[in-house]
Structure formats: structure tokens, C-alpha cells
Design a protein around this motif. Structure first.
Motif, PDB file in Angstrom:
ATOM      1  N   SER A 134      -2.119  11.867  -7.392  1.00  0.00           N
ATOM      2  CA  SER A 134      -3.131  12.111  -7.081  1.00  0.00           C
ATOM      3  C   SER A 134      -3.392  12.369  -5.366  1.00  0.00           C
ATOM      4  O   SER A 134      -4.245  13.143  -4.935  1.00  0.00           O
ATOM      5  CB  SER A 134      -4.657  11.217  -7.201  1.00  0.00           C
ATOM      6  N   GLY A 135      -2.421  11.848  -4.617  1.00  0.00           N
ATOM      7  CA  GLY A 135      -2.316  12.076  -3.247  1.00  0.00           C
ATOM      8  C   GLY A 135      -3.407  10.690  -2.590  1.00  0.00           C
ATOM      9  O   GLY A 135      -3.407  11.081  -1.345  1.00  0.00           O
ATOM     10  N   ASN A 136      -4.083  10.233  -3.314  1.00  0.00           N
ATOM     11  CA  ASN A 136      -5.040   9.047  -2.853  1.00  0.00           C
ATOM     12  C   ASN A 136      -4.153   7.837  -2.196  1.00  0.00           C
ATOM     13  O   ASN A 136      -3.105   7.516  -2.850  1.00  0.00           O
ATOM     14  CB  ASN A 136      -5.943   8.611  -3.832  1.00  0.00           C
ATOM     15  N   ALA A 137      -4.783   7.245  -1.420  1.00  0.00           N
ATOM     16  CA  ALA A 137      -4.085   6.024  -0.781  1.00  0.00           C
ATOM     17  C   ALA A 137      -4.754   4.728  -1.745  1.00  0.00           C
ATOM     18  O   ALA A 137      -5.603   4.749  -2.371  1.00  0.00           O
ATOM     19  CB  ALA A 137      -4.567   5.769   0.548  1.00  0.00           C
ATOM     20  N   TRP A 138      -3.624   3.734  -1.837  1.00  0.00           N
ATOM     21  CA  TRP A 138      -3.874   2.760  -2.759  1.00  0.00           C
ATOM     22  C   TRP A 138      -3.528   1.328  -1.852  1.00  0.00           C
ATOM     23  O   TRP A 138      -2.658   1.570  -1.100  1.00  0.00           O
ATOM     24  CB  TRP A 138      -3.326   2.694  -4.073  1.00  0.00           C
ATOM     25  N   THR A 180       0.667   5.792  -1.247  1.00  0.00           N
ATOM     26  CA  THR A 180       0.072   6.971  -1.401  1.00  0.00           C
ATOM     27  C   THR A 180       0.449   7.365  -2.931  1.00  0.00           C
ATOM     28  O   THR A 180       1.370   7.397  -3.116  1.00  0.00           O
ATOM     29  CB  THR A 180       0.178   8.146  -0.431  1.00  0.00           C
ATOM     30  N   SER A 181      -0.593   7.642  -3.768  1.00  0.00           N
ATOM     31  CA  SER A 181      -0.110   8.011  -5.094  1.00  0.00           C
ATOM     32  C   SER A 181       0.456   9.323  -5.135  1.00  0.00           C
ATOM     33  O   SER A 181      -0.029  10.278  -4.568  1.00  0.00           O
ATOM     34  CB  SER A 181      -1.354   8.063  -5.805  1.00  0.00           C
ATOM     35  N   GLY A 234      -6.944  -2.393  -5.106  1.00  0.00           N
ATOM     36  CA  GLY A 234      -8.011  -1.448  -3.971  1.00  0.00           C
ATOM     37  C   GLY A 234      -8.320  -2.367  -2.927  1.00  0.00           C
ATOM     38  O   GLY A 234      -8.750  -3.435  -2.720  1.00  0.00           O
ATOM     39  N   GLU A 235      -8.236  -1.541  -1.776  1.00  0.00           N
ATOM     40  CA  GLU A 235      -8.464  -1.824  -0.392  1.00  0.00           C
ATOM     41  C   GLU A 235     -10.092  -2.524  -0.108  1.00  0.00           C
ATOM     42  O   GLU A 235     -10.307  -3.454   0.311  1.00  0.00           O
ATOM     43  CB  GLU A 235      -8.319  -0.967   0.640  1.00  0.00           C
ATOM     44  N   ASP A 236     -10.918  -1.826  -0.852  1.00  0.00           N
ATOM     45  CA  ASP A 236     -12.429  -2.008  -0.780  1.00  0.00           C
ATOM     46  C   ASP A 236     -12.468  -3.656  -1.508  1.00  0.00           C
ATOM     47  O   ASP A 236     -13.215  -4.437  -1.047  1.00  0.00           O
ATOM     48  CB  ASP A 236     -13.302  -1.114  -1.535  1.00  0.00           C
ATOM     49  N   SER A 268       0.839  -1.040   0.034  1.00  0.00           N
ATOM     50  CA  SER A 268      -0.098  -0.206  -0.114  1.00  0.00           C
ATOM     51  C   SER A 268       0.834   1.222   0.031  1.00  0.00           C
ATOM     52  O   SER A 268       2.123   1.187   0.249  1.00  0.00           O
ATOM     53  CB  SER A 268      -1.109   0.033   1.456  1.00  0.00           C
TER      54      SER A 268
END
Length: 132
Positions: free
Chosen positions: A21-25, A17-18, A51-53, A15
Motif C-alpha cells: 500500500s505504500g503506507n507507513a507502519w 513502509t508497506s 500502529g503508531e497511533d 517501523s
């Protein structure tokens, strides 16, 4: 594409952070063992869930027999190409969906001559066991 097999290993989740975009992955790889119709031995495939989900929703465990729907893509990095097998759906396989691995046929070796005393090296002879 779709393939049915047994999960034999769950690899460590990655995992971060992009940077764009700054989004977690999150991403996790799994090893699937399956029987190819053209081979008597099991084959292995590593596939990825991104993707965590999706990782949480699929909840893939070692020992499960699953049917994995996936896309195959490749990307280039520094002149080398790498395959990416990304699962987009994972469902429990129906009972008996994976055929058992057939054992290799065993044939007796009848044309191999029995060792003789002449073939054995003498005690003072050096035995060269190098493969070349």
C-alpha cells in the motif's frame, strides 16, 4: 482474552513502509510478567501493539501494572508457525489486582547423608567433572 501483569521490558519499536500500500507502519513489543493461578512462579508473555497511533495512545512504560486485552493468532512462514499476540486494549489495573508471587516452599534436606572422608578423592586421583 485478558490478562493482568506488570510490564518488565519495552522492546525496540519497528517501523517501515508497506510494499503493497505504500503506507507507513509501526509495531512495538512489550514483555508482561504475570502470575498464573496454576503456578507458584511468574510467567512471561510478549505482546504486540500495532500502529503508531495506538502505541502513542497506550503509552506503555516499564513498571506499570496493566490489564491487557488481546487476540491470539498464528501465521505460517516457510513451513514454520508463529504466534502473534496483539493487544487491542490496555488499561491500568486496579490497585492490588496482581497477586504477589508466592515463594517456593523450603523443606530441609534431612535424608542427605553427610560427606565422609572416604568419599573424598585422594590427591592423586583425577576428578571427572564431565556431565556425561
Amino acid at each position: 482474552m485478558e490478562i493482568t501483569g506488570k510490564i518488565i521490558q519495552v522492546l525496540e519499536k519497528r517501523s517501515g513502509t508497506s510494499s503493497r500500500s505504500g503506507n507507513a507502519w509501526a509495531s512495538q513489543d512489550y514483555v508482561l510478567e504475570f502470575v498464573d493461578g496454576n503456578s507458584q512462579f511468574p510467567r512471561h508473555m510478549v505482546f504486540n501493539v500495532f500502529g503508531e497511533d495506538r502505541i502513542s495512545q497506550m503509552n506503555i512504560q516499564v513498571g506499570q501494572t496493566l490489564t491487557v486485552s488481546f487476540d491470539v493468532d498464528a501465521h505460517e512462514y516457510q513451513g514454520r508457525w508463529f504466534n502473534n499476540i496483539r493487544a487491542w486494549r490496555v488499561v491500568a489495573a486496579p490497585e492490588g489486582a496482581v497477586p504477589p508471587v508466592a515463594a517456593a516452599p523450603v523443606t530441609p534436606a534431612t535424608d542427605i547423608p553427610a560427606p565422609t572422608a572416604e568419599a573424598a578423592p585422594a590427591a592423586d586421583d583425577k576428578v571427572d567433572d564431565l556431565p556425561f
